[in-house]
Design a protein around this motif. Structure first.
Motif, mmCIF file in Angstrom:
data_model
loop_
_atom_site.group_PDB
_atom_site.id
_atom_site.type_symbol
_atom_site.label_atom_id
_atom_site.label_comp_id
_atom_site.label_asym_id
_atom_site.label_seq_id
_atom_site.Cartn_x
_atom_site.Cartn_y
_atom_site.Cartn_z
ATOM 1 N N UNK A 61 0.835 -1.197 0.000
ATOM 2 C CA UNK A 61 0.000 0.000 0.000
ATOM 3 C C UNK A 61 0.875 1.255 0.000
ATOM 4 N N UNK A 62 0.813 2.080 -1.046
ATOM 5 C CA UNK A 62 1.636 3.297 -1.071
ATOM 6 C C UNK A 62 1.045 4.368 -0.159
ATOM 7 N N UNK A 110 -2.689 -0.214 -7.355
ATOM 8 C CA UNK A 110 -3.136 -0.130 -5.962
ATOM 9 C C UNK A 110 -4.365 0.780 -5.853
ATOM 10 N N UNK A 111 -5.376 0.301 -5.161
ATOM 11 C CA UNK A 111 -6.598 1.069 -4.983
ATOM 12 C C UNK A 111 -6.785 1.543 -3.544
ATOM 13 N N UNK A 112 -5.755 1.365 -2.749
ATOM 14 C CA UNK A 112 -5.778 1.850 -1.361
ATOM 15 C C UNK A 112 -4.519 2.677 -1.125
ATOM 16 N N UNK A 140 -0.426 7.312 -7.445
ATOM 17 C CA UNK A 140 -1.183 6.575 -8.461
ATOM 18 C C UNK A 140 -0.300 6.216 -9.645
ATOM 19 N N UNK A 141 0.562 7.141 -10.040
ATOM 20 C CA UNK A 141 1.465 6.864 -11.150
ATOM 21 C C UNK A 141 2.535 5.853 -10.754
ATOM 22 N N UNK A 171 -9.886 5.553 -6.158
ATOM 23 C CA UNK A 171 -9.381 4.721 -5.075
ATOM 24 C C UNK A 171 -10.478 4.365 -4.072
ATOM 25 N N UNK A 172 -10.334 3.181 -3.496
ATOM 26 C CA UNK A 172 -11.286 2.734 -2.479
ATOM 27 C C UNK A 172 -11.104 3.516 -1.185
#
Length: 501
Positions: free
Chosen positions: A108-109, A148-150, A142-143, A240-241
């Protein structure tokens, strides 16, 4: 890595090369970074990039920023993301999580912001700058990790930030300000995430609608948060979630110069070097006190520094939890204060006696300690023929009985509880004319104490049974009627069953 061209953001900043290590047992690392950042930042950078033996902060930043910038150009994003990320780091306003520094898309970033870096010397808060930084961070993460969506966008050093604004950490205004900050950061993160949705293949998640506190010590922040929330609501859907979160990476916050992690309070006014923490110095400055004046007040009994309690940390956690998806564990409630012991200590020099006996062929030494009035206060039981486990248990038992006696437990209660206990060794007692037989070592000890400290010579005799007995001795056949018992001696115990081998 040495051939990478560094950003112009780092030009003109005095650099220093220091030896650092992620922990005392790690090999030393050569770190080049701004001279003003100090040793703690160098050690933090060594922990973030543990695979390197020589680190140049500017080059290390370019290593993860350049791929992000290249992807932005490919997607046709219309802002210079690279210089913006470099400037955030140069000003110690924010930096990404360690997996981004290492160019690893997995995990998770996250991105952490140093709130105090957005304050100027006049305590003016760069609200717009924080919003822009949040949008930049969401875009960069994001880039860097498009799958990853979190995300975990958070802040650090909240305690110092509140102190610089003159807001007590342990107060409702302090919690309201923290919640407003989280809502403002979350709104700008939503806006950035929504703008990236059309460029990707994410299904989209609904934008949340958090509730803002009604009042705040920074009205301009409250108004900016309302405006940002309205813009985010208009977008309706984001990429993103989850977006807000506090990462458990102390090295990131140390690199930014933060003294306390995320929203936690500082529990001491003194830092690890023995000097005053930044929040303590800021508190003195707000009161117009010099170091000498503060020392004089402290010596005079004035409480200048009262760190927040753990309960204040828990209250701050509860204020932020509805807004932040990824929260650290809630601080545990403080333990109840230990009640003052009513223990009556024995005098340093005391009287007593030592009795040597043999019970069934096993030697036992019983020693006592007395108060000045002759009352029993402690016992010691020494064995010589038994195993270490049995001796250790007997020592612990004697200590427990002694502590009980010193706290007011009556000797009669112990005698009632432990006479007639049955276990080996048992049998005839040699060396004590007052006690001729015992059903166990404990039975002997308390028979001896009953005679010598209570004058009880009317205890029922110890009926020692053979190993193949089923408990049918004279004492077991006797009816348990008060008239048959030699008052006030403890009652013999009737046994229903006895395990034999």
């Amino acid at each position: 890595m040495g051939q990478i061209k560094t950003s112009k953001s780092w030009h003109g900043i005095k650099q220093a090369t220091v030896t650092a290590a992620m922990d005392p047992d790690s090999p030393p690392v050569t770190v080049k970074l701004p001279a003003a950042w100090g040793q703690l930042a160098a050690d933090a950078l060594a922990a973030i990039l543990p695979h390197l033996s020589s680190i140049d902060l500017a080059i290390a930043a370019e290593t993860w920023i350049e791929p992000v910038e290249a992807r932005a150009r490919t997607l046709g994003l219309d802002w210079d993301i690279g210089p913006g990320l470099h400037q955030l780091l140069v000003n110690r306003r924010g930096c990404p999580s360690a997996n981004i520094w290492r160019n690893r898309a997995a995990g998770q970033p996250g991105f952490v912001f140093n709130l105090c870096a957005f304050l100027d010397d006049g305590h003016g808060f760069d609200i717009a700058g924080l919003g822009t930084a949040v949008r930049l961070a969401v875009t960069a993460l994001t880039l860097a990790a498009p799958a990853e969506h979190r995300l975990a966008i958070g802040f650090t050093d909240l305690h110092l930030f509140l102190t610089r604004l003159g807001v007590p950490y342990d107060s409702q205004p302090g919690r309201d300000l923290a919640a407003t900050l989280a809502a403002y950061i979350g709104a700008h993160a939503d806006i950035a995430s929504a703008s990236l949705l059309a460029r990707g293949t994410a299904p989209g998640y609904p934008v949340s609608a958090p509730r803002l506190p009604q009042t705040g010590v920074l009205p301009e922040l409250t108004q900016a948060a309302k405006t940002a929330l309205a813009e985010a609501q208009a977008a309706t859907t984001r990429r993103h979630e989850t977006l807000l979160g506090f990462t458990c990476e102390p090295a990131l916050e140390a690199l930014l110069g933060a003294e306390t992690l995320n929203f936690a309070p500082s529990l001491s006014p003194v830092n690890s070097d023995g000097g005053l923490c930044l929040w303590a110095r800021q508190k003195l400055a707000a009161q117009g006190l010099s170091n000498e004046a503060a020392l004089a007040q402290v010596l005079g009994g004035v409480e200048l520094f009262s760190p927040p309690r753990i309960s204040a940390h828990a209250a701050m956690h509860d204020a932020l939890a509805p807004l932040v998806a990824q929260m650290p564990a809630r601080p545990a409630a403080p333990m109840a204060a230990r009640q003052k012991s009513m223990r009556e200590m024995l005098p340093a020099r005391r009287s007593g006696y030592t009795q040597k006996v043999s019970i069934g062929g096993h030697k036992l030494f019983l020693s006592t300690g007395e108060y000045a009035n002759g009352r029993l206060g402690e016992i010691f039981i020494a064995l010589h023929k038994e195993g270490s486990a049995f001796r250790g248990l007997m020592d612990a038992f004697a200590i427990a009985v002694s502590i009980g006696l010193q706290h007011g437990v009556s000797l009669e209660d112990y005698i009632e509880a432990f006479t007639f206990t049955r276990f080996g060794p048992a049998g005839t007692v040699d060396g004590d004319p007052a006690v001729t037989a015992a059903t166990s070592m404990l039975d002997y000890v308390f028979r001896n104490l009953a005679v010598n400290y209570l004058g009880q010579t009317n205890l029922a005799p110890a009926m020692v049974e053979s190993t193949d007995s089923v408990g049918n001795g004279a004492a077991d056949r006797a009816p348990l009627l008060p008239l048959d018992l030699p008052a006030p001696a403890p009652r013999e115990r009737r046994k229903s069953f006895k395990l034999v081998s």
